[in-house]
Design a protein around this motif. Structure first.
Motif, PDB file in Angstrom:
ATOM      1  N   LEU A   1      10.859  10.800  -5.841  1.00 45.03           N
ATOM      2  CA  LEU A   1      10.250   9.482  -5.638  1.00 45.03           C
ATOM      3  C   LEU A   1       9.514   9.456  -4.302  1.00 45.03           C
ATOM      4  O   LEU A   1      10.118   9.731  -3.264  1.00 45.03           O
TER       5      LEU A   1
ATOM      6  N   TYR B   1       6.146   7.073  -8.194  1.00 44.27           N
ATOM      7  CA  TYR B   1       6.225   5.958  -7.241  1.00 44.27           C
ATOM      8  C   TYR B   1       6.900   4.767  -7.915  1.00 44.27           C
ATOM      9  O   TYR B   1       6.438   4.325  -8.971  1.00 44.27           O
ATOM     10  N   LYS B   2       7.981   4.308  -7.328  1.00 41.53           N
ATOM     11  CA  LYS B   2       8.674   3.140  -7.871  1.00 41.53           C
ATOM     12  C   LYS B   2       8.908   2.095  -6.768  1.00 41.53           C
ATOM     13  O   LYS B   2       9.886   1.361  -6.799  1.00 41.53           O
ATOM     14  N   GLY B   3       8.035   2.089  -5.782  1.00 45.22           N
ATOM     15  CA  GLY B   3       8.189   1.159  -4.676  1.00 45.22           C
ATOM     16  C   GLY B   3       8.715   1.878  -3.447  1.00 45.22           C
ATOM     17  O   GLY B   3       8.900   3.098  -3.460  1.00 45.22           O
TER      18      GLY B   3
END
Lengths: 147, 166
Positions: free
Chosen positions: B146, B161-163
């Protein structure tokens, strides 16, 4: 108090610059304390130490922090502590310059891209206030990690 | 959200990595995760938090801290042995690694023991990944990598990308 931090590595050029600026009178009557990490240069005109477990206390008691361009930037931003960030260009890929340029597009922060700019940025930053409305907890990432 | 019972092992690097690790740990604890923590001696800023949470102490093996090849090798082996011990003892279901090369043996142990491994790239990397992140991708040490900036996501097919942690 003005607190200077270089993080876990070293940034002798920054400490030398701060030492010189203190000698020249830029910081007036402010007490200046430097966290120098593994640096070889030991300043003569300001106080210094290498590492501390209580860096948050130094941040909270500072009128201004001068920091390398690492994760400390976000620590200070979240705590609304006025700061100047300057990239340590000697680190891998010179990533701190890119990092600061990218976050400067997103957040209102003071950056001195080279050490000669610290004096000019200082007068703006010392009286600044940080409004960090953009720092909200990111539930999406943490929920994903917890699952 | 239903949280599984088995613990998560969160391993963090030193310096700024430990600050990022602390934020992630605090958020996971808020979500009632059973969390096992491991941190290196170079986590100066967040040391009190890790001590308070009974974290395991790992060896810092980054070359920046003056270690030579033998010390790096011993550090890798020592961390690998510690990782195997922790994962087996606590029956961890997942390994989350934040940061520097200290975490590589933990990810390797996680893969060997067939656990889900997540590597989180530092928030200070916006366009180029760290060597540890690139190595993790090349050796497929993690099930997911990530990154914390969308600008970095497209630099490798393994990145997602998850934040970010802010």
């Amino acid at each position: 108090m003005i607190f200077v931090t270089v993080g876990s590595t070293y940034f002798d050029e920054l400490i030398e610059t701060i030492d010189s600026l203190k000698e020249s009178g830029l910081f007036g009557s402010y007490r200046v304390i430097c966290q120098i990490g593994q640096g070889k240069y030991q300043p003569r005109h300001v106080e210094f130490f290498r590492y501390t477990n209580e860096i948050d206390n130094y941040f909270k008691n500072s009128s201004l922090v001068i920091t390398h361009g690492g994760a400390t930037v976000f620590q200070l931003y979240k705590q609304k502590i006025p700061f100047i960030a300057t990239p340590n260009t000697s680190l891998a890929d010179d990533h701190q310059t890119t990092f600061l340029a990218d976050i400067e597009k997103e957040l209102k922060i003071y950056v001195a891209y080279n050490l000669n700019q610290i004096a000019s940025v200082y007068n703006k930053a010392i009286s600044s206030t940080i409004h960090n409305n953009t720092c909200q907890s990111n539930n999406r990432l943490f929920d994903h990690l917890a699952s | 959200m239903k949280i599984p019972h088995a613990p998560i092992l969160l391993i963090t690097g030193g310096g700024g990595f430990s600050w990022e690790g602390k934020i992630i740990a605090e958020e996971l604890l808020k979500r009632k995760c059973d969390l096992i923590l491991a941190y290196p001696e170079t986590s100066y800023e967040s040391r009190d938090f890790f001590i308070k949470n009974d974290a395991y102490l790992t060896r810092s093996i980054t070359h920046r801290h003056g270690y030579n090849f033998i010390n790096i090798l011993l550090g890798l082996l020592s961390n690998f042995a510690l990782a195997m011990k922790i994962i087996n003892k606590h029956k961890c279901r997942k390994i989350i690694a934040v940061g520097d090369s200290s975490s590589i043996p933990f990810m390797l142990a996680g893969k060997i023991l067939n656990k889900h491994v997540t590597f989180i790239e530092t928030i200070t990397r916006t366009r180029t990944a760290t060597r540890t992140c690139k190595l993790t991708a090349r050796l497929r040490l993690a099930d997911e990598i990530l990154v914390q900036w969308p600008t970095l996501e497209n630099s490798h097919k393994a990145f997602s990308y998850k934040g970010n942690i802010l």
